[in-house]
Every structure is written in C-alpha cells, then in structure tokens.
Design a protein around this motif. Sequence first.
Motif, short mmCIF file in Angstrom:
data_model
loop_
_atom_site.label_atom_id
_atom_site.label_comp_id
_atom_site.label_asym_id
_atom_site.label_seq_id
_atom_site.Cartn_x
_atom_site.Cartn_y
_atom_site.Cartn_z
N UNK A 65 0.82 -1.21 0.00
CA UNK A 65 0.00 0.00 0.00
C UNK A 65 0.86 1.26 0.00
N UNK A 66 1.86 1.30 0.88
CA UNK A 66 2.72 2.49 0.96
C UNK A 66 3.45 2.70 -0.37
N UNK A 72 2.35 6.42 -7.17
CA UNK A 72 1.35 7.29 -7.80
C UNK A 72 1.82 8.74 -7.87
N UNK A 73 2.83 9.09 -7.04
CA UNK A 73 3.37 10.45 -7.04
C UNK A 73 4.60 10.59 -7.93
N UNK A 74 5.01 9.50 -8.58
CA UNK A 74 6.21 9.52 -9.41
C UNK A 74 5.93 10.11 -10.79
N UNK A 199 5.62 13.37 0.81
CA UNK A 199 4.71 14.49 1.00
C UNK A 199 3.71 14.58 -0.15
N UNK A 200 4.19 14.40 -1.38
CA UNK A 200 3.29 14.43 -2.55
C UNK A 200 2.26 13.30 -2.49
N UNK A 201 2.63 12.20 -1.84
CA UNK A 201 1.73 11.05 -1.72
C UNK A 201 0.77 11.19 -0.56
N UNK A 202 0.93 12.24 0.25
CA UNK A 202 0.02 12.47 1.36
C UNK A 202 0.49 11.92 2.70
N UNK A 255 -3.64 16.79 -1.05
CA UNK A 255 -5.05 16.46 -1.15
C UNK A 255 -5.32 14.98 -1.10
N UNK A 256 -4.40 14.24 -0.49
CA UNK A 256 -4.54 12.79 -0.38
C UNK A 256 -4.32 12.38 1.06
N UNK A 257 -4.95 11.30 1.48
CA UNK A 257 -4.79 10.80 2.85
C UNK A 257 -4.72 9.27 2.79
#
Length: 263
Positions: A65-66, A72-74, A199-202, A255-257
């Motif tokens: 998951x991590x 997804x932020x790449x 940080x970009x990934x939330x 905007x992601x959690x």
Amino acid sequence: MRWIHCLAVGALSVALAACTTSPTGRSQLTLMSDDQLDQMGAQAFSQYQQERPIVGGAPDRLAQCVTREIVAALPPRLQQENWQVRVFEDDSANAFALPGGYVGVNTGLLEITENQDQLAAVIGHEIGHVLAQHANERASTQSATNLGLSVLSSAAGLEGAGGQQVMAALGMGAQYGILLPFSRRHESEADTIGLRLMADAGFDPRASVALWQNMANAGGGQPPEWMSTHPSHGSRISGLESDMNEALQRYRQAGRAPNCGQP
C-alpha cells in the motif's frame, strides 16, 4: 605533461557524452543504459528472493500500500513500471529499491517504524535512489575512477614495489575523496527526493525525522562520517529539517490521505 593533458581531455569527452541531471539539478556521469540497469535490478531482486524467506499477510499489505501510494506520485515514466514489492524475513532494519521497479522491505525495519508515514519515509528514500539514477552514477564513477588510475599508472611508469605503494595510496584517495563522498551525497539527495515523494503522496514528512531518531536510539556504532557511505544520523536529521518547510507545503497541497495501516 602531455599525458596529463590527454587524460584530462579524454575524461572530459566521456563526461560530456554521458552527462545527465538529477531531480535536484545536480550534474551526473551516467554511462550505463536503462536496459542494463533494469536487467541488473531484476537479477538482484531474484537472487534476494532466493536467499531470504518472503513474508505475507499484514506486513506485505502495508508495504504494498505504501509503495503504491508513493509510485502514484512519481513521474509518468516510472508509474508505468510494474513495481514488485516483497517483505523479507530479516532482522536488519533495512529496505531497498532497484532499477526496473523492485522494492524490498525487511521485517527488522517494520519493528522500528511506528506508523505508515515512517515506512513511507524509507520507501520514498529508496525509490529516490532509483529516480536519481544513483546505481548508474555509482557504477559509472567506479569505472571512470578505475580507468583513470590505470591510465595514470601506465603513463607515470609506476611499476615495482614503490609504484604499487603509490597506486595503493592513490586508490585510497579515490575511495575517501571520490567514491564515498559520492555515496554520502547520494544518500542525502535520496533523503531530499524521498521527503518530496512522501509528501506528494500524502504522508506526513515530519515522520522522517522521527524515523531517524528511532534509528539513532536503536543503537549500533557508526564509523566516522568521512569513512562511511552514509551520513551520520545527526547530519541526516539536519538535512531533513532544512527541507521540511517545502515538504510541508507539498503535504498540504497533496489532497490525499493514504490509509495503509500500521506496522
């Protein structure tokens, strides 16, 4: 001396032909192709899986998951890779990422990380190495250094016992003056990139500082920083703190959690 001039011109020509830029804007020497690195990554990952037991269940779901959230932020080109993630039964607090899209997490690391954000700090750091082509740069620097020492030995006529002693000293100078500083620079650069990625990934980037405090508290002596491939824990924490304001801005804008659970 003419041979020194020729060596310098040759080295400059190679450097210019293989000069790239890292995600932080640093110039790099990269002599290997992406296909070569991907093949090496696949071979190393396959061997690692043969040597260590693979763990499933909750640890695997957490690591998957991590990693998925960070991927997804790449940049799009790396998102397209089919990233493979494995958790290995190993007491050492370690993780790795390899060219070609491979991530390994040891169970020993999960015992030190307290939450998903701290694990994201490690996985982001390791993927940062891949993003910055550090494996390519290290291999290229090693090759260029060995070539330079070989040419230097031949051109200067360093033969016999005395010549061997001089070359041994030059080799040590290359190790502590070029190769290890490059490794420490890579680690610091991966810290910076990993902080941005998490940080970009939330994931909360402040967890990265807490992680390295945990690492320091876990014990284990470190060699002097100038003799180590990694910065000291204190240096890493200072570097992360200096990049924290930018990381927090990215974190708030994400905007992601993610909800990956706990180690």
